[in-house]
Design a protein around this motif. Sequence first.
Motif, PDB file in Angstrom:
ATOM      1  N   LEU A   1     -10.946   3.860   0.010  1.00 16.74           N
ATOM      2  CA  LEU A   1     -11.689   3.025   0.960  1.00 16.74           C
ATOM      3  C   LEU A   1     -12.311   1.829   0.251  1.00 16.74           C
ATOM      4  O   LEU A   1     -12.275   0.711   0.777  1.00 16.74           O
ATOM      5  CB  LEU A   1     -12.756   3.839   1.679  1.00 16.74           C
TER       6      LEU A   1
ATOM      7  N   HIS B   1      -9.139  -4.523   4.945  1.00 19.38           N
ATOM      8  CA  HIS B   1      -9.388  -3.979   6.280  1.00 19.38           C
ATOM      9  C   HIS B   1     -10.161  -4.994   7.130  1.00 19.38           C
ATOM     10  O   HIS B   1      -9.799  -5.262   8.269  1.00 19.38           O
ATOM     11  CB  HIS B   1     -10.172  -2.660   6.168  1.00 19.38           C
TER      12      HIS B   1
ATOM     13  N   ILE C   1      -7.931  -7.863   8.200  1.00 20.04           N
ATOM     14  CA  ILE C   1      -6.939  -7.455   9.202  1.00 20.04           C
ATOM     15  C   ILE C   1      -7.597  -7.246  10.564  1.00 20.04           C
ATOM     16  O   ILE C   1      -7.077  -7.708  11.588  1.00 20.04           O
ATOM     17  CB  ILE C   1      -6.196  -6.184   8.730  1.00 20.04           C
ATOM     18  N   VAL C   2      -8.754  -6.583  10.604  1.00 19.67           N
ATOM     19  CA  VAL C   2      -9.419  -6.324  11.879  1.00 19.67           C
ATOM     20  C   VAL C   2      -9.920  -7.615  12.509  1.00 19.67           C
ATOM     21  O   VAL C   2      -9.749  -7.835  13.716  1.00 19.67           O
ATOM     22  CB  VAL C   2     -10.569  -5.307  11.722  1.00 19.67           C
TER      23      VAL C   2
ATOM     24  N   VAL D   1      -9.468  -0.762  -0.268  1.00 25.35           N
ATOM     25  CA  VAL D   1      -8.847  -1.383   0.911  1.00 25.35           C
ATOM     26  C   VAL D   1      -9.844  -2.057   1.855  1.00 25.35           C
ATOM     27  O   VAL D   1      -9.444  -2.851   2.709  1.00 25.35           O
ATOM     28  CB  VAL D   1      -7.985  -0.387   1.718  1.00 25.35           C
ATOM     29  N   LYS D   2     -11.130  -1.784   1.702  1.00 28.10           N
ATOM     30  CA  LYS D   2     -12.127  -2.308   2.641  1.00 28.10           C
ATOM     31  C   LYS D   2     -12.084  -3.833   2.812  1.00 28.10           C
ATOM     32  O   LYS D   2     -12.103  -4.315   3.958  1.00 28.10           O
ATOM     33  CB  LYS D   2     -13.520  -1.849   2.228  1.00 28.10           C
TER      34      LYS D   2
ATOM     35  N   ILE E   1      -9.123   4.644  14.818  1.00 28.64           N
ATOM     36  CA  ILE E   1      -9.385   3.304  15.332  1.00 28.64           C
ATOM     37  C   ILE E   1      -9.696   3.483  16.806  1.00 28.64           C
ATOM     38  O   ILE E   1      -8.939   4.132  17.529  1.00 28.64           O
ATOM     39  CB  ILE E   1      -8.161   2.380  15.165  1.00 28.64           C
TER      40      ILE E   1
ATOM     41  N   PHE F   1      -9.087   9.073   9.490  1.00 21.03           N
ATOM     42  CA  PHE F   1      -9.499   7.803  10.074  1.00 21.03           C
ATOM     43  C   PHE F   1      -9.114   7.744  11.542  1.00 21.03           C
ATOM     44  O   PHE F   1      -8.168   8.384  11.975  1.00 21.03           O
ATOM     45  CB  PHE F   1      -8.917   6.610   9.311  1.00 21.03           C
TER      46      PHE F   1
ATOM     47  N   ARG G   1       0.839  -1.200   0.000  1.00 21.18           N
ATOM     48  CA  ARG G   1       0.000   0.000   0.000  1.00 21.18           C
ATOM     49  C   ARG G   1       0.873   1.249   0.000  1.00 21.18           C
ATOM     50  O   ARG G   1       0.636   2.181  -0.757  1.00 21.18           O
ATOM     51  CB  ARG G   1      -0.919  -0.024   1.219  1.00 21.18           C
TER      52      ARG G   1
ATOM     53  N   THR H   1     -13.449   1.126  13.403  1.00 25.25           N
ATOM     54  CA  THR H   1     -12.701   2.004  12.521  1.00 25.25           C
ATOM     55  C   THR H   1     -13.686   2.993  11.909  1.00 25.25           C
ATOM     56  O   THR H   1     -14.714   2.589  11.359  1.00 25.25           O
ATOM     57  CB  THR H   1     -12.000   1.210  11.409  1.00 25.25           C
TER      58      THR H   1
END
Length: 150
Positions: A128, A135, A138-139, A131-132, A102, A100, A57, A115
Amino acid sequence: MAQVQHTPLPATSRLWSKVLPGDFIDGYAVKSALSPREAANIGLTMPGWADALLNLRNRIVKPLGLKTETADSGEGAIFPVEYEGQDELILGTDDRHLNFRICIRQEAGHIHMATWVHRNNALGRAYLMIVKPFHVLIVRDAMRRIARAA
């Protein structure tokens, strides 16, 4: 292993004061007695595959003038602390394309992670969208690691 629940961030969170109509905000929770700081130390330590995605990224967005810092603290921190209290930790930054944060909150025996993203322009909306899916992976992985540590 504790199950990761897709659930809204509790209404008591300070993060809600930033949310405007049309903003992106997600929320996940796991049973845990960890403090927000302990959960952040576990959840925001990226596994190798997530680090590789973040490095990719950074190489892609650097020519666009977007932030690519990856320091652990200070001005170059990828997740600078905006607020830290006993029950809540809010990290994040503002950039040209989006803002953004967190939020990691301890409430009722659960760690909640949310987020929030406010898109500032078309680049932010496109970013967004791209990458969503990563994301979410990862979360959810971060929340599983927090649950295992509890």
